[in-house]
Design a protein around this motif. Structure first.
Motif, PDB file in Angstrom:
ATOM      1  N   GLU A 244     -68.779 -19.521  44.661  1.00  0.00           N
ATOM      2  CA  GLU A 244     -67.672 -19.607  45.607  1.00  0.00           C
ATOM      3  C   GLU A 244     -68.022 -18.807  46.860  1.00  0.00           C
ATOM      4  O   GLU A 244     -69.192 -18.502  47.103  1.00  0.00           O
ATOM      5  CB  GLU A 244     -66.359 -19.155  44.957  1.00  0.00           C
ATOM      6  CG  GLU A 244     -66.433 -17.885  44.127  1.00  0.00           C
ATOM      7  CD  GLU A 244     -66.427 -16.629  44.969  1.00  0.00           C
ATOM      8  OE1 GLU A 244     -65.357 -16.209  45.432  1.00  0.00           O
ATOM      9  OE2 GLU A 244     -67.508 -16.030  45.122  1.00  0.00           O
TER      10      GLU A 244
ATOM     11  N   THR B 196     -68.071 -19.496  39.757  1.00  0.00           N
ATOM     12  CA  THR B 196     -66.773 -20.148  39.829  1.00  0.00           C
ATOM     13  C   THR B 196     -66.821 -21.478  39.110  1.00  0.00           C
ATOM     14  O   THR B 196     -67.905 -22.049  38.916  1.00  0.00           O
ATOM     15  CB  THR B 196     -66.355 -20.362  41.291  1.00  0.00           C
ATOM     16  OG1 THR B 196     -65.013 -20.851  41.341  1.00  0.00           O
ATOM     17  CG2 THR B 196     -67.260 -21.375  41.978  1.00  0.00           C
ATOM     18  N   THR B 197     -65.659 -21.962  38.717  1.00  0.00           N
ATOM     19  CA  THR B 197     -65.578 -23.300  38.123  1.00  0.00           C
ATOM     20  C   THR B 197     -65.092 -24.327  39.128  1.00  0.00           C
ATOM     21  O   THR B 197     -65.438 -25.502  39.035  1.00  0.00           O
ATOM     22  CB  THR B 197     -64.636 -23.299  36.908  1.00  0.00           C
ATOM     23  OG1 THR B 197     -63.322 -22.885  37.319  1.00  0.00           O
ATOM     24  CG2 THR B 197     -65.148 -22.349  35.837  1.00  0.00           C
TER      25      THR B 197
ATOM     26  N   ASP C 175     -61.271 -19.894  41.470  1.00  0.00           N
ATOM     27  CA  ASP C 175     -61.411 -18.734  40.591  1.00  0.00           C
ATOM     28  C   ASP C 175     -62.722 -18.015  40.933  1.00  0.00           C
ATOM     29  O   ASP C 175     -63.598 -18.564  41.585  1.00  0.00           O
ATOM     30  CB  ASP C 175     -61.387 -19.153  39.121  1.00  0.00           C
ATOM     31  CG  ASP C 175     -62.534 -20.078  38.745  1.00  0.00           C
ATOM     32  OD1 ASP C 175     -63.175 -20.648  39.657  1.00  0.00           O
ATOM     33  OD2 ASP C 175     -62.790 -20.249  37.547  1.00  0.00           O
ATOM     34  N   LYS C 176     -62.832 -16.763  40.522  1.00  0.00           N
ATOM     35  CA  LYS C 176     -64.006 -15.963  40.865  1.00  0.00           C
ATOM     36  C   LYS C 176     -64.436 -15.145  39.665  1.00  0.00           C
ATOM     37  O   LYS C 176     -63.642 -14.385  39.107  1.00  0.00           O
ATOM     38  CB  LYS C 176     -63.711 -15.039  42.046  1.00  0.00           C
ATOM     39  CG  LYS C 176     -64.868 -14.120  42.441  1.00  0.00           C
ATOM     40  CD  LYS C 176     -64.537 -13.339  43.692  1.00  0.00           C
ATOM     41  CE  LYS C 176     -63.584 -12.206  43.422  1.00  0.00           C
ATOM     42  NZ  LYS C 176     -64.257 -11.073  42.728  1.00  0.00           N
TER      43      LYS C 176
ATOM     44  N   ARG D  50     -55.960 -16.757  46.607  1.00  0.00           N
ATOM     45  CA  ARG D  50     -56.960 -17.807  46.407  1.00  0.00           C
ATOM     46  C   ARG D  50     -56.308 -19.179  46.296  1.00  0.00           C
ATOM     47  O   ARG D  50     -56.941 -20.183  46.565  1.00  0.00           O
ATOM     48  CB  ARG D  50     -57.778 -17.513  45.160  1.00  0.00           C
ATOM     49  CG  ARG D  50     -58.753 -16.378  45.371  1.00  0.00           C
ATOM     50  CD  ARG D  50     -59.639 -16.146  44.162  1.00  0.00           C
ATOM     51  NE  ARG D  50     -60.760 -15.321  44.584  1.00  0.00           N
ATOM     52  CZ  ARG D  50     -61.926 -15.793  45.006  1.00  0.00           C
ATOM     53  NH1 ARG D  50     -62.131 -17.072  45.048  1.00  0.00           N
ATOM     54  NH2 ARG D  50     -62.880 -14.976  45.389  1.00  0.00           N
ATOM     55  N   THR D  51     -55.071 -19.217  45.859  1.00  0.00           N
ATOM     56  CA  THR D  51     -54.365 -20.487  45.730  1.00  0.00           C
ATOM     57  C   THR D  51     -52.952 -20.334  46.273  1.00  0.00           C
ATOM     58  O   THR D  51     -52.456 -19.242  46.468  1.00  0.00           O
ATOM     59  CB  THR D  51     -54.277 -20.952  44.261  1.00  0.00           C
ATOM     60  OG1 THR D  51     -53.601 -19.958  43.500  1.00  0.00           O
ATOM     61  CG2 THR D  51     -55.669 -21.175  43.684  1.00  0.00           C
TER      62      THR D  51
END
Length: 481
Positions: free
Chosen positions: A283, A289-290, A294-295, A411-412
Protein backbone atom coordinates in the motif's frame (compact mmCIF):
# COMPACT_ATOMS: atom_id res chain seq x y z
CA UNK A 1 -49.87 28.29 14.21
CA UNK A 2 -47.29 28.74 11.48
CA UNK A 3 -44.57 28.83 14.14
CA UNK A 4 -45.86 25.55 15.54
CA UNK A 5 -45.82 23.95 12.10
CA UNK A 6 -42.30 25.17 11.50
CA UNK A 7 -41.15 23.84 14.84
CA UNK A 8 -42.85 20.52 14.21
CA UNK A 9 -41.11 20.23 10.83
CA UNK A 10 -37.80 21.26 12.36
CA UNK A 11 -38.21 18.80 15.22
CA UNK A 12 -39.19 15.91 12.97
CA UNK A 13 -36.35 16.58 10.60
CA UNK A 14 -33.85 16.91 13.42
CA UNK A 15 -35.09 13.71 15.06
CA UNK A 16 -34.78 11.78 11.79
CA UNK A 17 -31.35 13.21 11.07
CA UNK A 18 -30.19 12.56 14.63
CA UNK A 19 -31.31 8.96 14.52
CA UNK A 20 -29.53 8.33 11.24
CA UNK A 21 -26.37 10.09 12.38
CA UNK A 22 -26.46 8.02 15.54
CA UNK A 23 -26.67 4.83 13.48
CA UNK A 24 -23.78 5.97 11.31
CA UNK A 25 -21.67 6.85 14.34
CA UNK A 26 -22.49 3.48 15.94
CA UNK A 27 -21.18 1.60 12.89
CA UNK A 28 -18.14 3.83 12.32
CA UNK A 29 -14.63 2.97 13.55
CA UNK A 30 -12.86 5.36 15.89
CA UNK A 31 -11.52 8.48 14.23
CA UNK A 32 -8.02 7.97 12.90
CA UNK A 33 -5.41 10.14 11.22
CA UNK A 34 -5.40 10.51 7.47
CA UNK A 35 -3.34 7.93 5.65
CA UNK A 36 -0.87 10.59 4.48
CA UNK A 37 -0.07 11.40 8.09
CA UNK A 38 0.69 7.87 9.22
CA UNK A 39 4.09 6.61 10.26
CA UNK A 40 5.49 3.45 11.77
CA UNK A 41 7.32 3.10 15.08
CA UNK A 42 9.58 0.10 15.55
CA UNK A 43 11.70 -1.22 18.41
CA UNK A 44 15.20 0.21 18.47
CA UNK A 45 17.77 -2.07 16.87
CA UNK A 46 20.77 -2.63 19.19
CA UNK A 47 23.01 -3.16 16.16
CA UNK A 48 22.32 0.40 15.03
CA UNK A 49 24.03 3.34 16.70
CA UNK A 50 21.99 6.50 17.17
CA UNK A 51 23.53 9.98 17.33
CA UNK A 52 21.41 12.98 18.29
CA UNK A 53 22.02 16.06 16.14
CA UNK A 54 20.34 19.33 15.21
CA UNK A 55 19.59 20.75 11.76
CA UNK A 56 19.88 24.57 11.53
CA UNK A 57 17.46 25.89 8.92
CA UNK A 58 17.86 28.89 6.65
CA UNK A 59 15.23 30.86 8.60
CA UNK A 60 16.72 30.32 12.04
CA UNK A 61 14.95 27.21 13.30
CA UNK A 62 16.73 24.25 14.85
CA UNK A 63 15.24 20.85 14.00
CA UNK A 64 16.19 17.91 16.25
CA UNK A 65 17.57 15.01 14.23
CA UNK A 66 18.85 11.46 14.66
CA UNK A 67 21.70 9.93 12.69
CA UNK A 68 21.67 6.12 12.51
CA UNK A 69 24.61 3.97 11.45
CA UNK A 70 25.65 0.43 12.13
CA UNK A 71 27.45 0.19 15.46
CA UNK A 72 30.48 -1.42 13.84
CA UNK A 73 30.25 0.36 10.49
CA UNK A 74 33.26 1.44 8.49
CA UNK A 75 33.69 5.20 7.94
CA UNK A 76 32.66 7.07 4.81
CA UNK A 77 29.29 5.39 4.31
CA UNK A 78 26.73 6.55 1.78
CA UNK A 79 24.16 8.73 3.51
CA UNK A 80 20.51 9.49 3.03
CA UNK A 81 18.22 12.17 4.46
CA UNK A 82 14.63 11.09 5.13
CA UNK A 83 12.09 13.70 3.98
CA UNK A 84 8.68 13.51 5.62
CA UNK A 85 5.28 12.82 4.22
CA UNK A 86 2.33 15.06 5.10
CA UNK A 87 1.24 15.89 8.59
CA UNK A 88 3.08 16.42 11.88
CA UNK A 89 6.62 15.18 11.53
CA UNK A 90 8.40 13.67 14.53
CA UNK A 91 11.43 11.79 13.27
CA UNK A 92 10.34 8.65 15.12
CA UNK A 93 7.70 8.10 12.41
CA UNK A 94 10.46 6.78 10.16
CA UNK A 95 12.45 4.74 12.66
CA UNK A 96 11.65 1.48 10.84
CA UNK A 97 12.86 2.87 7.52
CA UNK A 98 15.94 4.46 9.08
CA UNK A 99 16.99 1.28 10.88
CA UNK A 100 16.41 -0.91 7.83
CA UNK A 101 18.61 1.34 5.72
CA UNK A 102 21.25 1.64 8.44
CA UNK A 103 21.48 -2.15 8.79
CA UNK A 104 22.37 -2.25 5.09
CA UNK A 105 25.26 0.16 5.57
CA UNK A 106 23.49 3.42 4.65
CA UNK A 107 23.78 6.23 7.19
CA UNK A 108 20.34 7.79 7.65
CA UNK A 109 19.40 11.17 9.04
CA UNK A 110 15.79 11.72 10.16
CA UNK A 111 14.76 15.11 11.50
CA UNK A 112 11.67 16.58 13.09
CA UNK A 113 9.57 18.44 10.55
CA UNK A 114 9.20 22.13 11.21
CA UNK A 115 6.06 23.37 12.95
CA UNK A 116 6.63 27.07 12.30
CA UNK A 117 5.06 27.77 8.91
CA UNK A 118 3.72 24.24 8.54
CA UNK A 119 0.22 23.14 9.47
CA UNK A 120 -2.90 21.61 7.97
CA UNK A 121 -3.72 24.94 6.35
CA UNK A 122 -0.23 26.35 5.73
CA UNK A 123 2.89 24.97 4.12
CA UNK A 124 5.54 25.79 1.57
CA UNK A 125 7.24 23.03 -0.38
CA UNK A 126 10.02 25.48 -1.19
CA UNK A 127 10.71 26.02 2.51
CA UNK A 128 10.51 22.29 3.22
CA UNK A 129 12.99 21.69 0.41
CA UNK A 130 15.38 24.15 2.03
CA UNK A 131 15.08 22.17 5.27
CA UNK A 132 15.98 18.96 3.44
CA UNK A 133 19.00 20.65 1.87
CA UNK A 134 20.13 21.87 5.30
CA UNK A 135 19.82 18.33 6.67
CA UNK A 136 21.86 16.96 3.76
CA UNK A 137 24.56 19.58 4.40
CA UNK A 138 24.72 18.48 8.04
CA UNK A 139 25.00 14.83 7.01
CA UNK A 140 27.87 15.59 4.62
CA UNK A 141 29.86 17.03 7.49
CA UNK A 142 29.72 13.85 9.57
CA UNK A 143 32.89 11.72 9.76
CA UNK A 144 30.82 8.55 9.30
CA UNK A 145 29.58 9.71 5.88
CA UNK A 146 31.15 10.12 2.45
CA UNK A 147 30.15 13.69 1.51
CA UNK A 148 30.06 12.78 -2.19
CA UNK A 149 27.50 10.02 -1.61
CA UNK A 150 24.64 11.76 0.18
CA UNK A 151 21.17 11.51 -1.28
CA UNK A 152 17.53 12.19 -0.38
CA UNK A 153 14.63 9.87 0.37
CA UNK A 154 11.17 11.42 0.11
CA UNK A 155 7.90 9.78 1.12
CA UNK A 156 4.44 10.87 -0.13
CA UNK A 157 4.42 14.66 0.33
CA UNK A 158 8.19 14.30 0.47
CA UNK A 159 7.89 13.15 -3.13
CA UNK A 160 7.04 16.75 -4.02
CA UNK A 161 9.67 18.18 -1.66
CA UNK A 162 12.72 15.95 -2.21
CA UNK A 163 12.91 16.39 -6.03
CA UNK A 164 12.67 20.13 -5.52
CA UNK A 165 15.55 19.98 -3.04
CA UNK A 166 17.60 17.77 -5.36
CA UNK A 167 17.03 20.20 -8.25
CA UNK A 168 18.35 23.06 -6.11
CA UNK A 169 21.31 21.20 -4.61
CA UNK A 170 23.66 19.97 -7.37
CA UNK A 171 25.75 18.01 -4.85
CA UNK A 172 22.83 15.61 -4.23
CA UNK A 173 24.19 12.19 -5.20
CA UNK A 174 20.91 10.38 -5.75
CA UNK A 175 17.17 10.59 -5.10
CA UNK A 176 14.74 7.96 -3.79
CA UNK A 177 11.00 8.66 -3.69
CA UNK A 178 8.36 6.39 -2.19
CA UNK A 179 4.64 6.81 -2.85
CA UNK A 180 5.40 10.07 -4.67
CA UNK A 181 2.79 11.93 -6.67
CA UNK A 182 3.15 12.82 -10.30
CA UNK A 183 0.09 15.08 -10.07
CA UNK A 184 -0.73 18.25 -8.14
CA UNK A 185 -1.82 18.03 -4.47
CA UNK A 186 -5.43 19.11 -5.06
CA UNK A 187 -5.86 16.61 -7.87
CA UNK A 188 -4.32 13.86 -5.73
CA UNK A 189 -6.47 14.64 -2.68
CA UNK A 190 -9.76 14.63 -4.58
CA UNK A 191 -8.78 11.35 -6.25
CA UNK A 192 -7.85 9.70 -2.96
CA UNK A 193 -11.10 10.69 -1.26
CA UNK A 194 -13.10 9.57 -4.29
CA UNK A 195 -11.40 6.17 -4.12
CA UNK A 196 -12.44 5.87 -0.47
CA UNK A 197 -16.04 6.62 -1.41
CA UNK A 198 -15.87 4.00 -4.17
CA UNK A 199 -14.55 1.50 -1.66
CA UNK A 200 -17.42 2.29 0.71
CA UNK A 201 -19.90 1.66 -2.11
CA UNK A 202 -21.13 5.27 -2.19
CA UNK A 203 -22.48 6.62 -5.48
CA UNK A 204 -24.28 9.77 -6.52
CA UNK A 205 -23.86 13.39 -5.53
CA UNK A 206 -22.35 12.69 -2.10
CA UNK A 207 -19.12 11.58 -3.76
CA UNK A 208 -18.42 15.10 -5.02
CA UNK A 209 -19.92 16.71 -1.92
CA UNK A 210 -17.33 14.89 0.20
CA UNK A 211 -14.37 14.33 -2.09
CA UNK A 212 -14.28 17.39 -4.33
CA UNK A 213 -16.47 20.34 -3.37
CA UNK A 214 -15.00 21.00 0.12
CA UNK A 215 -11.47 21.05 -1.24
CA UNK A 216 -12.41 23.51 -3.98
CA UNK A 217 -13.98 25.78 -1.37
CA UNK A 218 -10.90 25.53 0.86
CA UNK A 219 -8.73 26.33 -2.14
CA UNK A 220 -10.82 29.38 -2.95
CA UNK A 221 -10.44 30.52 0.66
CA UNK A 222 -6.68 30.04 0.54
CA UNK A 223 -6.86 27.22 3.09
CA UNK A 224 -5.64 24.33 0.91
CA UNK A 225 -1.85 24.76 0.78
CA UNK A 226 0.07 24.34 -2.48
CA UNK A 227 -3.06 23.09 -4.35
CA UNK A 228 -1.67 23.36 -7.86
CA UNK A 229 2.00 22.60 -7.20
CA UNK A 230 3.44 21.03 -10.34
CA UNK A 231 6.15 18.42 -9.68
CA UNK A 232 7.20 18.22 -13.35
CA UNK A 233 9.57 21.24 -13.57
CA UNK A 234 11.83 19.95 -10.79
CA UNK A 235 11.80 16.41 -12.22
CA UNK A 236 12.65 17.67 -15.70
CA UNK A 237 15.88 19.13 -14.31
CA UNK A 238 17.15 15.93 -12.68
CA UNK A 239 19.89 13.92 -14.36
CA UNK A 240 21.14 12.25 -11.16
CA UNK A 241 20.17 8.61 -10.42
CA UNK A 242 16.51 8.40 -9.35
CA UNK A 243 14.66 5.48 -7.78
CA UNK A 244 10.86 5.72 -7.61
CA UNK A 245 8.89 3.07 -5.68
CA UNK A 246 5.11 2.73 -5.45
CA UNK A 247 2.81 0.22 -3.83
CA UNK A 248 0.71 -1.51 -6.47
CA UNK A 249 -2.33 -1.09 -4.18
CA UNK A 250 -1.64 2.53 -3.25
CA UNK A 251 -4.98 4.23 -2.54
CA UNK A 252 -3.59 7.66 -1.69
CA UNK A 253 -1.21 8.28 -4.57
CA UNK A 254 -2.37 7.31 -8.07
CA UNK A 255 0.40 4.78 -8.84
CA UNK A 256 -0.13 4.29 -12.57
CA UNK A 257 -0.35 7.99 -13.41
CA UNK A 258 2.54 8.85 -11.08
CA UNK A 259 4.86 6.34 -12.73
CA UNK A 260 3.84 7.69 -16.13
CA UNK A 261 4.44 11.28 -15.05
CA UNK A 262 7.85 10.48 -13.55
CA UNK A 263 8.88 8.60 -16.66
CA UNK A 264 7.87 11.44 -18.98
CA UNK A 265 9.57 14.12 -16.87
CA UNK A 266 12.83 12.19 -16.40
CA UNK A 267 12.95 11.32 -20.09
CA UNK A 268 12.48 15.02 -20.77
CA UNK A 269 15.49 15.72 -18.57
CA UNK A 270 17.58 13.27 -20.55
CA UNK A 271 18.02 11.17 -17.41
CA UNK A 272 19.62 7.81 -18.25
CA UNK A 273 19.79 6.39 -14.73
CA UNK A 274 16.30 6.20 -13.31
CA UNK A 275 14.56 3.14 -11.93
CA UNK A 276 10.79 3.04 -11.44
CA UNK A 277 9.28 0.07 -9.60
CA UNK A 278 5.77 -0.89 -8.50
CA UNK A 279 5.69 -3.42 -5.66
CA UNK A 280 2.87 -5.97 -5.55
CA UNK A 281 1.00 -6.48 -2.30
CA UNK A 282 2.02 -3.04 -1.01
CA UNK A 283 0.00 0.00 0.00
CA UNK A 284 0.99 3.66 0.22
CA UNK A 285 3.50 3.17 3.04
CA UNK A 286 4.94 0.10 1.28
CA UNK A 287 3.58 -2.13 4.01
CA UNK A 288 1.77 -5.34 3.18
CA UNK A 289 -1.89 -5.07 2.28
CA UNK A 290 -4.75 -7.12 0.89
CA UNK A 291 -6.69 -4.31 -0.79
CA UNK A 292 -4.72 -1.09 -0.29
CA UNK A 293 -6.90 0.07 2.59
CA UNK A 294 -5.64 -2.24 5.32
CA UNK A 295 -1.99 -2.04 6.41
CA UNK A 296 0.25 -4.76 7.77
CA UNK A 297 3.10 -4.15 10.19
CA UNK A 298 5.83 -5.44 7.87
CA UNK A 299 7.37 -3.90 4.78
CA UNK A 300 6.16 -5.47 1.55
CA UNK A 301 8.53 -8.23 0.37
CA UNK A 302 11.31 -6.90 -1.81
CA UNK A 303 10.90 -3.21 -0.93
CA UNK A 304 13.79 -2.84 1.52
CA UNK A 305 16.13 -4.97 -0.60
CA UNK A 306 15.25 -2.90 -3.65
CA UNK A 307 16.11 0.40 -1.98
CA UNK A 308 19.24 -0.73 -0.16
CA UNK A 309 20.58 -2.63 -3.15
CA UNK A 310 19.96 0.29 -5.50
CA UNK A 311 21.59 2.84 -3.18
CA UNK A 312 24.58 0.55 -2.60
CA UNK A 313 25.08 0.15 -6.34
CA UNK A 314 24.83 3.89 -7.00
CA UNK A 315 27.22 4.69 -4.15
CA UNK A 316 29.63 2.11 -5.49
CA UNK A 317 29.65 3.76 -8.93
CA UNK A 318 27.47 1.10 -10.56
CA UNK A 319 24.89 3.41 -12.08
CA UNK A 320 21.76 1.54 -13.14
CA UNK A 321 20.41 1.73 -16.64
CA UNK A 322 16.94 3.20 -17.02
CA UNK A 323 14.21 0.67 -16.28
CA UNK A 324 10.52 0.57 -15.42
CA UNK A 325 8.82 -2.52 -13.98
CA UNK A 326 5.63 -3.48 -12.18
CA UNK A 327 1.97 -2.76 -12.78
CA UNK A 328 -0.07 -0.73 -10.34
CA UNK A 329 -3.78 -0.96 -9.62
CA UNK A 330 -5.48 2.37 -10.10
CA UNK A 331 -9.27 1.91 -9.87
CA UNK A 332 -10.07 5.18 -11.65
CA UNK A 333 -8.09 7.99 -13.30
CA UNK A 334 -7.51 11.27 -11.55
CA UNK A 335 -9.56 14.25 -12.70
CA UNK A 336 -8.28 17.73 -13.38
CA UNK A 337 -9.39 20.29 -10.82
CA UNK A 338 -9.65 23.75 -12.40
CA UNK A 339 -9.23 26.92 -10.34
CA UNK A 340 -12.27 27.75 -8.19
CA UNK A 341 -15.11 29.79 -9.66
CA UNK A 342 -16.41 33.04 -8.13
CA UNK A 343 -19.25 31.27 -6.37
CA UNK A 344 -16.72 29.10 -4.51
CA UNK A 345 -15.06 32.15 -2.98
CA UNK A 346 -15.01 32.84 0.74
CA UNK A 347 -17.56 35.63 0.66
CA UNK A 348 -20.09 33.48 -1.17
CA UNK A 349 -19.50 30.24 0.74
CA UNK A 350 -19.57 31.99 4.11
CA UNK A 351 -22.22 34.50 3.18
CA UNK A 352 -24.76 32.04 1.78
CA UNK A 353 -25.03 29.90 4.96
CA UNK A 354 -25.25 33.07 7.03
CA UNK A 355 -28.19 34.28 4.92
CA UNK A 356 -29.84 30.87 5.17
CA UNK A 357 -29.50 30.59 8.93
CA UNK A 358 -30.66 34.16 9.53
CA UNK A 359 -33.59 33.79 7.17
CA UNK A 360 -34.78 30.38 8.37
CA UNK A 361 -34.04 30.73 12.07
CA UNK A 362 -35.08 34.37 12.15
CA UNK A 363 -38.53 33.51 10.84
CA UNK A 364 -39.38 31.59 13.99
CA UNK A 365 -37.32 33.66 16.39
CA UNK A 366 -38.96 36.94 15.41
CA UNK A 367 -42.38 35.46 16.09
CA UNK A 368 -41.21 34.23 19.48
CA UNK A 369 -39.67 37.61 20.27
CA UNK A 370 -42.88 39.47 19.42
CA UNK A 371 -44.91 37.07 21.56
CA UNK A 372 -42.54 37.52 24.51
CA UNK A 373 -42.91 41.29 24.21
CA UNK A 374 -46.69 41.00 24.16
CA UNK A 375 -47.06 42.09 20.56
CA UNK A 376 -49.39 40.37 18.14
CA UNK A 377 -47.81 37.73 15.91
CA UNK A 378 -48.62 38.13 12.25
CA UNK A 379 -49.98 34.93 10.81
CA UNK A 380 -48.06 33.44 7.92
CA UNK A 381 -48.88 30.61 5.56
CA UNK A 382 -48.08 27.06 6.61
CA UNK A 383 -45.61 26.60 3.71
CA UNK A 384 -43.53 29.40 5.25
CA UNK A 385 -43.24 27.48 8.51
CA UNK A 386 -42.32 24.30 6.65
CA UNK A 387 -39.69 26.16 4.63
CA UNK A 388 -38.12 27.61 7.77
CA UNK A 389 -38.00 24.25 9.55
CA UNK A 390 -36.91 22.08 6.64
CA UNK A 391 -34.41 24.64 5.36
CA UNK A 392 -32.68 25.14 8.69
CA UNK A 393 -32.52 21.40 9.35
CA UNK A 394 -31.02 20.78 5.91
CA UNK A 395 -28.33 23.44 6.26
CA UNK A 396 -27.28 22.34 9.74
CA UNK A 397 -27.52 18.64 8.88
CA UNK A 398 -25.48 18.95 5.69
CA UNK A 399 -22.55 20.60 7.40
CA UNK A 400 -22.80 18.20 10.35
CA UNK A 401 -22.79 15.10 8.13
CA UNK A 402 -20.03 16.28 5.79
CA UNK A 403 -18.01 17.28 8.85
CA UNK A 404 -18.56 13.82 10.32
CA UNK A 405 -17.30 12.19 7.11
CA UNK A 406 -14.20 14.38 7.06
CA UNK A 407 -13.47 13.80 10.74
CA UNK A 408 -13.77 10.01 10.52
CA UNK A 409 -12.19 9.47 7.11
CA UNK A 410 -9.01 7.55 7.85
CA UNK A 411 -8.10 4.72 5.54
CA UNK A 412 -11.76 4.19 4.70
CA UNK A 413 -15.00 6.14 4.77
CA UNK A 414 -17.89 4.84 6.90
CA UNK A 415 -21.01 6.68 5.70
CA UNK A 416 -23.52 4.72 7.77
CA UNK A 417 -26.39 2.54 6.52
CA UNK A 418 -27.07 2.89 2.79
CA UNK A 419 -29.79 2.34 0.24
CA UNK A 420 -28.86 1.85 -3.43
CA UNK A 421 -25.41 3.36 -2.91
CA UNK A 422 -26.76 6.38 -1.02
CA UNK A 423 -26.30 6.76 2.74
CA UNK A 424 -29.64 7.09 4.49
CA UNK A 425 -28.45 10.29 6.18
CA UNK A 426 -27.75 11.85 2.81
CA UNK A 427 -31.06 10.66 1.37
CA UNK A 428 -32.85 12.23 4.32
CA UNK A 429 -31.07 15.52 3.73
CA UNK A 430 -31.98 15.40 0.05
CA UNK A 431 -35.63 14.77 0.89
CA UNK A 432 -35.65 17.71 3.29
CA UNK A 433 -34.03 19.89 0.61
CA UNK A 434 -36.78 19.01 -1.86
CA UNK A 435 -39.43 19.69 0.79
CA UNK A 436 -37.83 23.09 1.45
CA UNK A 437 -37.84 23.99 -2.25
CA UNK A 438 -41.48 23.01 -2.69
CA UNK A 439 -42.42 24.95 0.42
CA UNK A 440 -40.49 27.98 -0.86
CA UNK A 441 -42.44 27.94 -4.12
CA UNK A 442 -45.75 27.70 -2.30
CA UNK A 443 -44.85 30.33 0.28
CA UNK A 444 -43.63 32.80 -2.34
CA UNK A 445 -47.03 32.69 -4.00
CA UNK A 446 -48.67 33.76 -0.75
CA UNK A 447 -46.32 36.17 0.95
CA UNK A 448 -47.88 39.33 -0.59
CA UNK A 449 -51.13 38.48 1.14
CA UNK A 450 -49.52 39.10 4.52
CA UNK A 451 -51.62 41.55 6.52
CA UNK A 452 -49.13 44.35 7.22
CA UNK A 453 -45.67 45.64 6.31
CA UNK A 454 -43.97 43.97 9.29
CA UNK A 455 -45.34 40.60 8.27
CA UNK A 456 -44.40 41.16 4.63
CA UNK A 457 -40.84 42.11 5.63
CA UNK A 458 -40.50 39.00 7.77
CA UNK A 459 -41.83 36.85 4.94
CA UNK A 460 -39.62 38.60 2.40
CA UNK A 461 -36.53 37.73 4.41
CA UNK A 462 -37.66 34.13 4.49
CA UNK A 463 -38.25 34.18 0.73
CA UNK A 464 -34.75 35.60 0.21
CA UNK A 465 -33.34 32.69 2.20
CA UNK A 466 -35.43 30.32 0.09
CA UNK A 467 -34.06 31.84 -3.11
CA UNK A 468 -30.48 31.45 -1.86
CA UNK A 469 -31.20 27.91 -0.71
CA UNK A 470 -31.83 26.55 -4.22
CA UNK A 471 -28.37 27.30 -5.73
CA UNK A 472 -26.68 26.51 -2.41
CA UNK A 473 -28.33 23.08 -2.18
CA UNK A 474 -27.57 22.40 -5.83
CA UNK A 475 -23.90 23.31 -5.35
CA UNK A 476 -23.59 20.88 -2.42
CA UNK A 477 -25.36 18.09 -4.31
CA UNK A 478 -28.58 18.03 -2.29
CA UNK A 479 -30.74 18.64 -5.35
CA UNK A 480 -28.65 16.40 -7.59
CA UNK A 481 -29.24 12.60 -7.88
Amino acid sequence: MELRRGLVTLGAGAALLGALLGTAAWTAPPAVARIAEEGTRATADPAVREIELSVPTSDGLVLPATLRVLADARPKLPGMVLVHGAGPGPREKYRAEAEALARAGIATLAYDKRTAGYSLLERSYSRLADDAIAAADLLRGRPEVDPDKVGLWGFSEGGWVAPLAAARAPDTAFLVVVGANGVAPLRQQTWADTIKMDHAGVTGSLVDAHARTPYRVLTAMGLFPEPFFDPAPALRSLTLPVLGVWGAQDRLTPPVESVTAYRAALDGAGNRHYTLRTVEGAEHLLRTTTDGFDKGSAFAPGYVDLVTGWVTDVAGGRLPATSVAGVGEQPRPTAAVPPPAWYESAWVQLGAPAVLVLGFAGFGLTATWRRLRGRPVVRSSWPAGVLAGAGLTTVAGTFAYLGYLQATAGRTVTPGPMLAGRPLVWLALQVLAVVAVIAAIMASARWRATANSAGRTRAALLMAAGAVFVPWATFWGLLVP
